[in-house]
Motif scaffolding. Structure first.
Motif, PDB file in Angstrom:
ATOM      1  N   VAL A 140       0.224  -0.892   0.581  1.00  0.00           N
ATOM      2  CA  VAL A 140      -0.339   0.335  -0.387  1.00  0.00           C
ATOM      3  C   VAL A 140       0.549   1.672   0.040  1.00  0.00           C
ATOM      4  O   VAL A 140       0.495   2.342  -0.378  1.00  0.00           O
ATOM      5  CB  VAL A 140      -1.159   0.102   1.113  1.00  0.00           C
ATOM      6  CG1 VAL A 140      -1.443   1.710   1.261  1.00  0.00           C
ATOM      7  CG2 VAL A 140      -2.243  -1.327   1.070  1.00  0.00           C
ATOM      8  N   ALA A 141       2.292   1.295   0.884  1.00  0.00           N
ATOM      9  CA  ALA A 141       2.902   2.378   0.611  1.00  0.00           C
ATOM     10  C   ALA A 141       3.997   2.604  -0.642  1.00  0.00           C
ATOM     11  O   ALA A 141       3.524   3.823  -0.971  1.00  0.00           O
ATOM     12  CB  ALA A 141       4.363   2.086   1.841  1.00  0.00           C
ATOM     13  N   GLY A 169       4.564   5.654   9.551  1.00  0.00           N
ATOM     14  CA  GLY A 169       4.116   5.048   8.765  1.00  0.00           C
ATOM     15  C   GLY A 169       5.207   5.262   6.919  1.00  0.00           C
ATOM     16  O   GLY A 169       5.786   4.000   7.433  1.00  0.00           O
ATOM     17  N   GLU A 170       5.913   6.286   7.607  1.00  0.00           N
ATOM     18  CA  GLU A 170       7.369   6.154   6.469  1.00  0.00           C
ATOM     19  C   GLU A 170       8.356   6.113   7.500  1.00  0.00           C
ATOM     20  O   GLU A 170       9.081   5.649   6.618  1.00  0.00           O
ATOM     21  CB  GLU A 170       7.505   7.618   6.252  1.00  0.00           C
ATOM     22  CG  GLU A 170       6.694   8.856   5.519  1.00  0.00           C
ATOM     23  CD  GLU A 170       7.350  10.020   5.608  1.00  0.00           C
ATOM     24  OE1 GLU A 170       7.757  10.533   6.208  1.00  0.00           O
ATOM     25  OE2 GLU A 170       6.535  11.353   4.549  1.00  0.00           O
ATOM     26  N   ALA A 171       8.430   6.201   8.811  1.00  0.00           N
ATOM     27  CA  ALA A 171       9.261   5.606   9.606  1.00  0.00           C
ATOM     28  C   ALA A 171       9.481   4.253  10.054  1.00  0.00           C
ATOM     29  O   ALA A 171       9.994   3.483   9.681  1.00  0.00           O
ATOM     30  CB  ALA A 171       9.540   6.069  11.237  1.00  0.00           C
ATOM     31  N   LEU A 172       7.917   3.377   9.869  1.00  0.00           N
ATOM     32  CA  LEU A 172       7.744   2.154   9.506  1.00  0.00           C
ATOM     33  C   LEU A 172       8.348   1.426   8.333  1.00  0.00           C
ATOM     34  O   LEU A 172       9.527   0.029   8.459  1.00  0.00           O
ATOM     35  CB  LEU A 172       6.782   1.894   9.798  1.00  0.00           C
ATOM     36  CG  LEU A 172       6.499   0.112  10.459  1.00  0.00           C
ATOM     37  CD1 LEU A 172       6.931  -1.098  11.490  1.00  0.00           C
ATOM     38  CD2 LEU A 172       4.733  -0.162  10.408  1.00  0.00           C
ATOM     39  N   GLU A 199      11.894   0.482   8.096  1.00  0.00           N
ATOM     40  CA  GLU A 199      12.473  -0.348   8.727  1.00  0.00           C
ATOM     41  C   GLU A 199      11.932  -1.865   8.452  1.00  0.00           C
ATOM     42  O   GLU A 199      12.503  -2.616   7.882  1.00  0.00           O
ATOM     43  CB  GLU A 199      11.917  -0.502   9.644  1.00  0.00           C
ATOM     44  CG  GLU A 199      12.881   0.888  11.125  1.00  0.00           C
ATOM     45  CD  GLU A 199      14.207   0.822  11.020  1.00  0.00           C
ATOM     46  OE1 GLU A 199      14.768  -0.308  10.775  1.00  0.00           O
ATOM     47  OE2 GLU A 199      14.857   2.415  10.843  1.00  0.00           O
ATOM     48  N   VAL A 200      10.729  -1.531   7.327  1.00  0.00           N
ATOM     49  CA  VAL A 200      10.110  -2.938   7.426  1.00  0.00           C
ATOM     50  C   VAL A 200      11.014  -2.827   5.506  1.00  0.00           C
ATOM     51  O   VAL A 200      11.471  -4.659   5.498  1.00  0.00           O
ATOM     52  CB  VAL A 200       8.813  -2.682   6.707  1.00  0.00           C
ATOM     53  CG1 VAL A 200       8.180  -4.002   6.012  1.00  0.00           C
ATOM     54  CG2 VAL A 200       7.991  -2.800   8.094  1.00  0.00           C
ATOM     55  N   LEU A 201      11.225  -2.486   4.814  1.00  0.00           N
ATOM     56  CA  LEU A 201      12.122  -2.936   3.404  1.00  0.00           C
ATOM     57  C   LEU A 201      14.022  -3.597   4.498  1.00  0.00           C
ATOM     58  O   LEU A 201      13.846  -4.459   3.413  1.00  0.00           O
ATOM     59  CB  LEU A 201      12.232  -0.742   2.541  1.00  0.00           C
ATOM     60  CG  LEU A 201      10.699  -0.876   2.295  1.00  0.00           C
ATOM     61  CD1 LEU A 201      11.340   0.056   1.536  1.00  0.00           C
ATOM     62  CD2 LEU A 201      10.352  -1.916   1.357  1.00  0.00           C
ATOM     63  N   LEU A 202      13.830  -2.902   5.566  1.00  0.00           N
ATOM     64  CA  LEU A 202      15.168  -3.564   6.251  1.00  0.00           C
ATOM     65  C   LEU A 202      15.331  -5.048   6.145  1.00  0.00           C
ATOM     66  O   LEU A 202      15.726  -5.805   6.461  1.00  0.00           O
ATOM     67  CB  LEU A 202      15.909  -2.459   7.327  1.00  0.00           C
ATOM     68  CG  LEU A 202      16.723  -1.278   6.497  1.00  0.00           C
ATOM     69  CD1 LEU A 202      16.769  -0.739   7.423  1.00  0.00           C
ATOM     70  CD2 LEU A 202      17.505  -1.989   5.350  1.00  0.00           C
ATOM     71  N   VAL A 203      13.652  -5.415   6.460  1.00  0.00           N
ATOM     72  CA  VAL A 203      13.574  -6.634   7.466  1.00  0.00           C
ATOM     73  C   VAL A 203      13.321  -7.656   5.818  1.00  0.00           C
ATOM     74  O   VAL A 203      14.370  -8.650   5.882  1.00  0.00           O
ATOM     75  CB  VAL A 203      12.045  -6.790   8.147  1.00  0.00           C
ATOM     76  CG1 VAL A 203      10.940  -7.638   7.923  1.00  0.00           C
ATOM     77  CG2 VAL A 203      12.588  -5.877   9.131  1.00  0.00           C
TER      78      VAL A 203
END
Length: 302
Positions: A12-13, A61-64, A67-71
């Protein structure tokens, strides 16, 4: 928090549109909206600003997302590394050997394996000959360089790949009265002094040597036992006695030693690698393939 929720959030992002994100994820828009709502509820933050005209990420949302992309990146790296390990391109390979094997294909095989699979850690353990099978059975080594003795018992638990046949030669000090011969019989050595490898190091070969001498009509006069094959050669060079050694060692101390073919009896010693049945890891298989490429008429004992 579940991985699938994070995948919905990241899509979605990326799309900034719930409908397109749902279509790309092969899910219903209702499912995507519901899961992101659950994620926001668990985190206690709003991830998207929703209006009838557009969707935007909030600061949270931008902060999450960062990190999610790094995960996801680390997760993919883990998957890739797991596949590399399964294909034998990383991991660990422990090789057992005894000294004489350093004069066979062992150094060349290890060097080529390192070149092809630089991320595999290689551990090499020098062992007494009789320790190899024990260490293999205990799982302390993955592959061993040994002498193949056509032992049906060992073939029940191990696979063998013979890679060369070596002949026994007689090592004599240069000044020895028999050093001018072109070949020699074991019976010619009945009155000689012998340097041999310590029986604790290789009891099978030691006993085979003694038995062969007796079959040739004499008991060997053993004046010195050595802890390694290299030491045996060194003692011959020092004039301590004569020795029976594998032909692959006949370049050592060749200024001080004469090596003569032993023609009666004619001893053939098969050199081989062995590994435990059921331990056919990719690392073992890749190493065996390399040894086989160096072998003269390789023979795999299944």
């Amino acid at each position: 928090m579940e991985l699938q929720q994070l995948k919905y959030f990241a899509e979605v992002a990326n799309q900034l549109h719930f409908g397109r994100a749902a279509e790309h994820m092969h899910a219903s828009q209702q499912t995507v909206s519901h899961q992101i709502g659950l994620l926001e509820g668990e985190l206690g933050v709003q991830l998207f600003k929703r209006t009838t005209r557009k969707v935007e990420l909030t600061l949270a949302g931008e902060a999450l997302l960062e990190e999610v992309l790094l995960v996801f990146k680390h997760l993919q790296r883990g998957v890739d590394e797991a596949i590399r390990a399964e294909n034998g391109k990383r991991g660990k390979l422990t090789i057992g050997y005894f000294g004489i094997m350093l004069y066979s294909v062992l150094p060349s095989a290890v060097r080529l394996y390192r070149e092809r699979y630089p991320e595999v850690e290689i551990v090499m353990l020098e062992l007494a000959a009789h320790q190899l099978e024990q260490k293999l059975l205990q799982g302390e080594i993955d592959i061993g360089f040994s002498v193949y003795l056509d032992d049906k018992h060992s073939e029940l638990s191990m696979k063998w790949l013979t890679y060369s046949t070596e002949y026994i030669v007689v090592a004599l000090p240069k000044e020895h009265h028999l050093s001018g011969n072109k070949e020699i019989c074991l019976s010619d050595l009945a009155n000689e002094s012998f340097v041999v490898l310590n029986r604790n190091y290789s009891p099978i070969l030691f006993d085979y040597f003694v038995l062969s001498c007796r079959q040739a009509g004499f008991s060997p006069n053993i004046v010195q036992e050595a802890a390694s094959d290299q030491a045996v050669i060194g003692l011959v060079a020092a004039g301590v006695g004569t020795a029976l050694v594998l032909s692959c060692m006949s370049k050592l101390f060749d200024n001080d030693i004469t090596y003569l073919p032993l023609v009666k009896p004619l001893f053939e010693i098969k050199l081989a690698i062995c590994w435990l049945r059921g331990n056919e890891t990719a690392q073992v298989e890749k190493f065996a393939e390399i040894v086989k490429s160096f072998a003269v008429q390789p023979d795999l004992k299944n």
